[in-house]
Design an enzyme around this catalytic site. Sequence first.
Site, PDB file in Angstrom:
ATOM      1  N   ASP A  56       0.821  -1.214   0.000  1.00 24.80           N
ATOM      2  CA  ASP A  56       0.000   0.000   0.000  1.00 24.80           C
ATOM      3  C   ASP A  56       0.854   1.263   0.000  1.00 24.80           C
ATOM      4  OD1 ASP A  56      -2.107  -1.755   0.260  1.00 24.80           O
ATOM      5  OD2 ASP A  56      -2.886  -0.892   2.118  1.00 24.80           O
ATOM      6  N   HIS A 107      -5.981   3.083  -4.493  1.00 25.82           N
ATOM      7  CA  HIS A 107      -5.927   3.339  -3.045  1.00 25.82           C
ATOM      8  C   HIS A 107      -6.310   4.794  -2.773  1.00 25.82           C
ATOM      9  CE1 HIS A 107      -4.975   2.161   0.992  1.00 25.82           C
ATOM     10  NE2 HIS A 107      -3.869   2.865   1.104  1.00 25.82           N
ATOM     11  N   HIS A 111      -5.611   9.691  -0.182  1.00 27.56           N
ATOM     12  CA  HIS A 111      -5.589   8.910   1.058  1.00 27.56           C
ATOM     13  C   HIS A 111      -6.365   9.546   2.209  1.00 27.56           C
ATOM     14  CE1 HIS A 111      -4.023   6.023   4.004  1.00 27.56           C
ATOM     15  NE2 HIS A 111      -3.518   5.333   3.000  1.00 27.56           N
ATOM     16  N   HIS A 207       3.787  -1.850   3.595  1.00 24.86           N
ATOM     17  CA  HIS A 207       3.744  -0.508   3.003  1.00 24.86           C
ATOM     18  C   HIS A 207       5.075  -0.209   2.301  1.00 24.86           C
ATOM     19  CE1 HIS A 207       0.474  -0.482   5.894  1.00 24.86           C
ATOM     20  NE2 HIS A 207      -0.056   0.508   5.195  1.00 24.86           N
TER      21      HIS A 207
END
Length: 245
Positions: A56, A107, A111, A207
Amino acid sequence: MYSTLVNGISAGLGATAGLGLVAGGCAYAAMWPGSQIFGQSLIAPRRPGELALTFDDGPNPAWTPRLLDILASHGVQATFFLIGSYAQAEPELVRRIVEAGHPIGNHSWSHPNLAFCSASRVEDELARTSGTLEQVAGAPVRYFRPPFGARTPEVLRTAKRLGMVPVMWNAMTSDWRERSADRIAERLTEKIERLTRRGRTANIVLHDGGHLDRSANRESSVAAAGLLVARYKGSRQFVTMDAWS
Ligand SMILES: [Zn+2]
């Protein structure tokens, strides 16, 4: 980061509405990765012979290339959930991910916690990201992972309307604030083994980027990915979301 958010939502809603329990339930449904109350999300099938690595908050010009080298050296594929604004800034890196055979997912553009966003903002965050990724990669974007795992019926509906499967996870540790790759790999191994004992597959999150810093230091997360691949590649098959959807 995750538990702080859950507590924040519970406290905020409870104080305003005076419905602490109900608010807690809503926060659980919106934030808990395993919750299906607001609609179906893909987590992991019962195929304990498989493992999925997902990454991510990239693309990260400082660390995604290193991660791609590690995955290529083992012949392993993963799923990358990209932040739209970062992808716009790093189109060559997005193309490199795709050309190496890794599926990419949406994603969001910036964010945010989508549970707190208006319907039009949710639409904008998701549509803009898919548009950018599709333009760069030349293929439809099929997967969506909500930032912080926060989803509501509106968020899931929007993702599905844009042709995407919402994807959650069942194996994560606080890799973004852990400096030791060994500890990250160890904690994830414990989760993988626990899931295996229950006959379940692990959908692992690490991540390679940071939503607050496009070039965040992810040395330990990237190294941990290498440790996990080295540990399991002889006994498990590493798969992407393409195998599960
Ligand atoms: Zn994220």
